[in-house]
Design an enzyme around this catalytic site. Structure first.
Site, PDB file in Angstrom:
ATOM      1  N   HIS A 107      -3.124   0.571   7.164  1.00 40.67           N
ATOM      2  CA  HIS A 107      -3.273   0.499   5.713  1.00 40.67           C
ATOM      3  C   HIS A 107      -3.494   1.899   5.154  1.00 40.67           C
ATOM      4  O   HIS A 107      -3.947   2.791   5.867  1.00 40.67           O
ATOM      5  CB  HIS A 107      -4.464  -0.404   5.373  1.00 40.67           C
ATOM      6  CG  HIS A 107      -4.578  -0.750   3.925  1.00 40.67           C
ATOM      7  ND1 HIS A 107      -3.594  -1.400   3.231  1.00 40.67           N
ATOM      8  CD2 HIS A 107      -5.570  -0.519   3.032  1.00 40.67           C
ATOM      9  CE1 HIS A 107      -3.982  -1.560   1.967  1.00 40.67           C
ATOM     10  NE2 HIS A 107      -5.167  -1.028   1.827  1.00 40.67           N
ATOM     11  N   CYS A 133       0.813  -1.225   0.000  1.00 40.33           N
ATOM     12  CA  CYS A 133       0.000   0.000   0.000  1.00 40.33           C
ATOM     13  C   CYS A 133       0.842   1.269   0.000  1.00 40.33           C
ATOM     14  O   CYS A 133       0.572   2.196  -0.772  1.00 40.33           O
ATOM     15  CB  CYS A 133      -1.010  -0.008   1.141  1.00 40.33           C
ATOM     16  SG  CYS A 133      -0.323   0.034   2.803  1.00 40.33           S
ATOM     17  N   HIS A 161      -6.004   0.986  -3.725  1.00 36.30           N
ATOM     18  CA  HIS A 161      -5.045   0.515  -2.727  1.00 36.30           C
ATOM     19  C   HIS A 161      -4.524  -0.858  -3.101  1.00 36.30           C
ATOM     20  O   HIS A 161      -5.069  -1.532  -3.967  1.00 36.30           O
ATOM     21  CB  HIS A 161      -5.705   0.491  -1.339  1.00 36.30           C
ATOM     22  CG  HIS A 161      -6.861  -0.466  -1.240  1.00 36.30           C
ATOM     23  ND1 HIS A 161      -6.922  -1.457  -0.303  1.00 36.30           N
ATOM     24  CD2 HIS A 161      -8.000  -0.582  -1.968  1.00 36.30           C
ATOM     25  CE1 HIS A 161      -8.050  -2.136  -0.438  1.00 36.30           C
ATOM     26  NE2 HIS A 161      -8.714  -1.616  -1.443  1.00 36.30           N
TER      27      HIS A 161
END
Length: 172
Positions: free
Chosen positions: A132, A81, A144
């Site tokens: 994240h 990510c 993502h």
């Protein structure tokens, strides 16, 4: 087989064209800042123009389908990510963001959910340990690189797992 193959230039250009069209449509639907948060945004003005912010979203959309790889930071090797965010920001605006999600959670300026625009960062997780991050592309959607064995993808904040996650938002 992933939708995107870095070695298939024809498919790559077709996906980038599709991503451009999607981003232009999504960008036209962006919500204007509310009057209650306009003062916050004036005091924490963005370093990016609207065109740069849209370019970030377009580029991120063009990478949908790239394989996930922990520590990855290029389309050829795959992305995690923060590697995805770094790659897009470096190539679209020449800015190298921090490499970890924890560092990204303090990068730029905080913004309210109602003030999101394409190209803003989305950071998931509560407290001092975010888990994240992704790039907002409009209409409640973000790009993502979610997990091992997966690919870069487009998701909605309101769907399934993501609807249950605490999210914060950052703007460079």
């Amino acid at each position: 087989m992933p939708i995107f193959s870095p070695h298939n230039h024809t498919r790559r250009h077709a996906l980038q064209g599709l991503a451009l069209a999607c981003a232009l449509l999504l960008g036209g639907c962006s919500t204007a800042p509310s009057s209650s948060s306009s003062a916050l945004l004036r005091s924490a003005a963005s370093q990016l123009s609207d065109d740069q912010a849209h370019d970030i979203a377009i580029h991120a959309l063009g990478l949908v389908g790239t394989p996930y790889r922990y520590g990855g930071n290029t389309p050829d090797t795959g992305f995690d990510c923060s590697g995805l965010i770094g790659y897009v920001y470096r190539h679209r605006v020449g800015t190298a963001p921090p490499r970890t999600v924890a560092q990204l959670s303090g990068w730029g300026q905080p913004i309210a959910n109602g003030d999101l625009r394409s190209g803003d960062l989305v950071v998931f997780g509560a407290g001092p340990a975010p888990t994240h991050a992704g790039i907002y592309v409009g209409e409640g959607r973000f790009v993502h690189a979610p997990s091992t064995g997966g690919t870069v993808r487009l998701d909605q904040f309101s769907s399934g797992y993501w609807a249950r996650q605490k999210a914060s938002f950052r703007r460079l």
